[in-house]
Design an enzyme around this catalytic site. Structure first.
Site, short mmCIF file in Angstrom:
data_model
loop_
_atom_site.label_atom_id
_atom_site.label_comp_id
_atom_site.label_asym_id
_atom_site.label_seq_id
_atom_site.Cartn_x
_atom_site.Cartn_y
_atom_site.Cartn_z
N ARG A 130 0.67 -1.29 0.04
CA ARG A 130 0.10 -0.17 -0.06
C ARG A 130 0.92 1.09 0.05
NH1 ARG A 130 -4.74 0.08 4.29
NH2 ARG A 130 -5.18 1.92 3.04
N TYR A 132 0.38 5.64 0.16
CA TYR A 132 -0.71 6.84 0.11
C TYR A 132 -0.54 7.42 -1.37
CZ TYR A 132 -0.23 6.88 5.19
OH TYR A 132 -0.32 6.54 6.40
N ASP A 163 -9.09 1.63 17.59
CA ASP A 163 -8.79 0.96 16.15
C ASP A 163 -7.77 -0.12 16.49
OD1 ASP A 163 -6.53 2.11 16.81
OD2 ASP A 163 -6.35 2.94 14.69
N ASP A 168 -0.81 6.99 17.23
CA ASP A 168 -0.38 7.56 16.21
C ASP A 168 0.32 8.97 16.37
OD1 ASP A 168 -0.88 5.59 14.36
OD2 ASP A 168 -2.68 6.32 13.55
N ASP A 200 -9.35 6.91 15.71
CA ASP A 200 -7.66 6.79 15.42
C ASP A 200 -7.37 8.07 15.94
OD1 ASP A 200 -5.44 6.21 14.17
OD2 ASP A 200 -5.98 6.08 12.15
#
Length: 290
Positions: A130, A132, A163, A168, A200
């Site tokens: 993956r 962005y 989550d 983060d 999140d």
């Protein structure tokens, strides 16, 4: 004095969740419960205490392949979990942060929470790596020894459940950092992102070694010295899935960044959730606690 006893004795006089020593100190997932200077009783848990400066970054496999992993290792080449084995709190409002995605890059790197020693790898979807749709403009990482509990519905953020990941961090300093690099950061603000119904958290922070770190200590300072940055962060994370045909992410707390005190509250709550996880008070499911 025995090592574990020494750690507890020191802990009783500090707000640090885990203390730094020159050599690793194994506490076998023991928990420390003590009062901080404000009198509030908080639970913090330590398994192994490492001086991050003594750790090295070890890469296995080739970047941008399914086998690529970034590990942290100690001076005896023993693998160390960036999620479980790095202390969270360093005292005086300073925290450790482990970089997953360097600024101005697009590979979606993340801690593999279901693999032993939780190395950093590139995320996948349907067997494909993956990325962005465009570069991320800030260093992106995690706060060790935190966890967003998927069984906890946050009444302050639309009742969204956690989550199932560490918290983060978006580090807004000027330097591009390396995957696996450990930064000493101070939180400045918090954004309550809701991603497909899951909470999140995004803690906005700055590394202490950044030239402008002394200028910013709260959310208003970010607006003053990094004008437009909080809006840019919110809009980036709101919209990054749209090119893939998914809806925009939402944000709680009035769609605004909360202040430093709220960010510290989030960190404390998610650290306590992590402590329950590693004590096995909460089922770990497929998560690795090694």
């Amino acid at each position: 004095m025995a090592a574990a006893t020494r750690a507890i004795a020191v802990a009783s006089n500090t707000t640090a969740s885990c203390l730094l020593f020159k050599r690793p100190l194994l506490l076998k997932r023991s928990s420390l419960c003590f009062k901080n200077p404000s009198g509030a009783k908080r639970l913090f848990s330590c398994r192994a205490i490492y001086n991050p400066e003594a750790l090295q970054i070890k890469q296995e496999g080739q970047p941008e392949t399914l086998d690529y992993r970034v590990f942290l290792v100690d001076n005896s080449s023993k693998k160390v979990s960036p999620w479980h084995d790095i202390p969270l709190h360093l005292g005086d409002g300073v925290f450790n942060c482990i970089v997953e995605i360097p600024k101005e890059s697009s590979a979606k790197m993340e801690v593999a929470t279901d693999e032993p020693y939780t190395p950093i790898k590139q995320d996948t979807k349907k067997g494909k790596l993956r990325y962005y749709p465009y570069n991320i403009n800030w260093n992106y990482g995690l706060l060790p020894q935190t966890w967003e509990d998927p069984s906890f519905a946050n009444s302050e953020v639309e009742g969204a459940f956690g989550d199932n990941d560490p918290v983060d961090v978006i580090e807004i300093g000027e330097s591009q950092r390396k995957i696996g690099q450990i930064l000493r950061v101070k939180p400045l603000a918090a954004l309550a992102m809701i991603d497909e119904g899951e909470l999140d958290w995004k803690i906005v922070a700055i590394s202490l070694d950044d030239p402008r770190a002394s200028l910013v200590n709260d959310v208003d300072d970010v607006e003053k010295h990094f004008p437009g940055t909080l809006t840019a962060i919110r809009d980036w994370f709101r919209d990054y899935k749209i090119p893939d045909g998914k809806p925009a992410n939402k944000f709680g707390l009035g769609n605004k960044a909360a202040n430093k005190d709220y960010a510290l509250k989030v960190i404390t709550e998610t650290n306590e959730a992590w402590a329950k996880l590693v004590k096995r008070s909460i089922p770990a499911g497929e998560l690795s606690l090694v």
